[in-house]
Enzyme design. Structure first.
Site, short mmCIF file in Angstrom:
data_model
loop_
_atom_site.label_atom_id
_atom_site.label_comp_id
_atom_site.label_asym_id
_atom_site.label_seq_id
_atom_site.Cartn_x
_atom_site.Cartn_y
_atom_site.Cartn_z
N ASN A 134 70.87 -49.27 -0.27
CA ASN A 134 71.98 -48.29 -0.42
C ASN A 134 73.20 -48.84 0.26
O ASN A 134 73.15 -49.25 1.38
CB ASN A 134 71.59 -47.13 0.17
CG ASN A 134 72.64 -45.87 0.30
OD1 ASN A 134 73.66 -46.01 -0.31
ND2 ASN A 134 72.28 -45.09 1.06
N TRP A 135 74.22 -49.12 -0.63
CA TRP A 135 75.42 -49.87 -0.52
C TRP A 135 76.46 -48.83 0.07
O TRP A 135 77.53 -49.49 0.78
CB TRP A 135 76.42 -50.48 -1.69
CG TRP A 135 75.33 -51.75 -1.78
CD1 TRP A 135 74.03 -52.14 -1.55
CD2 TRP A 135 75.88 -52.61 -3.12
NE1 TRP A 135 73.88 -53.28 -2.39
CE2 TRP A 135 74.87 -53.50 -3.41
CE3 TRP A 135 76.70 -52.56 -4.19
CZ2 TRP A 135 74.79 -54.57 -4.43
CZ3 TRP A 135 77.01 -53.68 -4.91
CH2 TRP A 135 75.97 -54.55 -5.10
N LYS A 136 76.18 -47.66 0.02
CA LYS A 136 76.93 -46.46 0.77
C LYS A 136 78.58 -46.92 0.36
O LYS A 136 78.76 -47.27 -0.82
CB LYS A 136 76.90 -46.56 2.25
CG LYS A 136 75.35 -46.45 2.70
CD LYS A 136 75.23 -46.36 4.23
CE LYS A 136 73.54 -46.18 4.52
NZ LYS A 136 73.41 -45.93 5.99
N HIS A 138 70.42 -37.96 1.23
CA HIS A 138 70.60 -38.73 2.24
C HIS A 138 71.24 -38.07 3.45
O HIS A 138 71.77 -37.17 3.42
CB HIS A 138 71.61 -39.89 1.77
CG HIS A 138 71.53 -41.12 2.81
ND1 HIS A 138 72.50 -40.87 4.06
CD2 HIS A 138 70.80 -42.26 2.89
CE1 HIS A 138 72.17 -42.13 4.61
NE2 HIS A 138 71.25 -42.77 3.91
N GLU A 158 73.25 -38.80 5.53
CA GLU A 158 74.94 -38.66 5.57
C GLU A 158 75.34 -37.38 4.56
O GLU A 158 76.56 -37.00 4.90
CB GLU A 158 75.41 -40.09 5.28
CG GLU A 158 75.28 -41.14 6.33
CD GLU A 158 75.04 -42.50 6.02
OE1 GLU A 158 75.22 -42.86 4.89
OE2 GLU A 158 74.53 -43.40 6.76
N GLU A 166 63.75 -41.48 6.53
CA GLU A 166 64.66 -42.01 7.33
C GLU A 166 65.18 -41.43 8.41
O GLU A 166 65.91 -40.54 8.41
CB GLU A 166 66.25 -42.24 6.40
CG GLU A 166 65.94 -43.04 5.19
CD GLU A 166 67.26 -43.40 4.39
OE1 GLU A 166 67.44 -44.75 4.43
OE2 GLU A 166 68.12 -43.02 4.50
N GLY A 179 71.38 -47.09 10.99
CA GLY A 179 72.83 -47.86 11.27
C GLY A 179 73.21 -48.16 12.92
O GLY A 179 74.15 -48.47 13.24
N SER A 206 67.63 -49.19 9.72
CA SER A 206 67.85 -50.45 10.32
C SER A 206 66.29 -51.55 10.01
O SER A 206 65.88 -52.34 10.88
CB SER A 206 67.82 -50.29 12.07
OG SER A 206 68.91 -49.43 12.40
N GLY A 258 70.22 -50.07 4.31
CA GLY A 258 71.60 -49.97 4.37
C GLY A 258 72.49 -51.12 4.44
O GLY A 258 72.52 -52.18 3.83
N GLY A 259 72.74 -51.44 5.72
CA GLY A 259 73.65 -52.72 6.24
C GLY A 259 72.82 -53.94 5.74
O GLY A 259 73.67 -54.63 5.19
#
Ligand code: 13P
Length: 251
Positions: free
Chosen positions: A9-11, A96, A98, A168, A174, A214, A235-236
């Site tokens: 997920n590149w957000k 998600h 967010e 998640e 994150g 993470s 994610g990251g």
């Protein structure tokens, strides 16, 4: 048999040049080894068209990070399932944390998003997750159950062919803090048991349940070794080809 999946997920990261660079690096890396995992990448909407061309005839599947729940109309700034479908995008992340936290994606709206995406035969990665406070007060199972109940449990068995669930925990996203493999396994097994109760054990056995929060090259293998962890939503670490590749290799 359920599918192993590693999804990135590149957000809201990477412009169109950076996106093309990363997808190129990823394609190069993926050409050097075999994997049983399905690889999904979810870039921002604006990068989807060009990446759809770049990933044609590759093993990378593109997903959108969100979709609107209405067919079309006066919803400024939104993107419809029809628009995504017309680009050949048939995977979407829904729910998600967010989106839930910042954009009022309530359980009820998410239920509508799921049904809109299914109308278009889209594969859905449906995210659930509890807040730290929920876990501290031991409400985490109830929170996850409610999120699933409202958005998914009215679906018929056929619809589950299009559903992947991503657990998640919000406190692990994150933050560098990961659910332990045991915590992930416990929740994944719980989610599977809920689906089994609602439908059947065999249907529940076939639903892929991903862990997100993470995930890094250093912890991926242990997380993925758990019997009910069928992969990850990253994610990251998905923003670096080497890290994402290492995570894929860990499955
Ligand atoms: P991080 O891997 O950066 O914690 O993000 C997880 C996530 O939100 C994937 O959807």
């Amino acid at each position: 048999m359920r599918t192993k999946i590693v999804a990135g997920n590149w957000k809201m990261n990477l412009n169109v040049v950076e996106s093309q660079l990363l997808i190129g690096e990823l394609m190069d890396a993926l050409s050097t080894f075999e994997t049983q995992a399905k690889i999904i990448v979810a870039p921002s909407f604006v990068n989807l068209p060009i990446l759809a061309v770049a990933t044609e005839n590759t093993t990378i599947t593109l997903a959108a990070q969100n979709v609107h729940h209405k067919e079309k109309g006066a919803y400024t700034g939104e993107v419809s399932a029809d628009m995504l479908s017309s680009l050949g995008i048939d995977h979407v992340i829904i729910g998600h944390s967010e989106r839930r936290a910042y954009y009022n994606d309530t359980d009820t709206v998410l239920k509508e998003k799921v049904s809109k995406a299914l109308e278009y035969n889209m594969n859905i990665i449906f995210c659930v997750g509890e807040q730290l406070e929920d876990r501290k007060t031991e409400k985490h199972f109830d929170v996850i159950k409610k999120q699933l109940e409202i958005a998914l449990f009215a679906l018929d068995a056929y619809a589950y062919n299009f559903i992947t669930i991503a657990y998640e925990p919000v406190w692990a996203i994150g933050t560098g803090e990961t659910a332990s493999p045991e915590q992930a396994q416990e929740m994944h097994a719980y989610i599977r048991s809920l689906i089994a109760k609602k439908h059947s054990a065999s249907l529940a056995e076939d639903v892929s349940i991903l862990y997100g929060g993470s995930v890094k090259p250093a912890n991926a293998e242990e997380l993925f070794s758990k019997p009910d962890v069928d992969g990850g939503l990253i994610g990251g670490a998905a923003l670096k080809a080497a890290d994402f590749t290492a995570i894929i290799k860990a499955i």
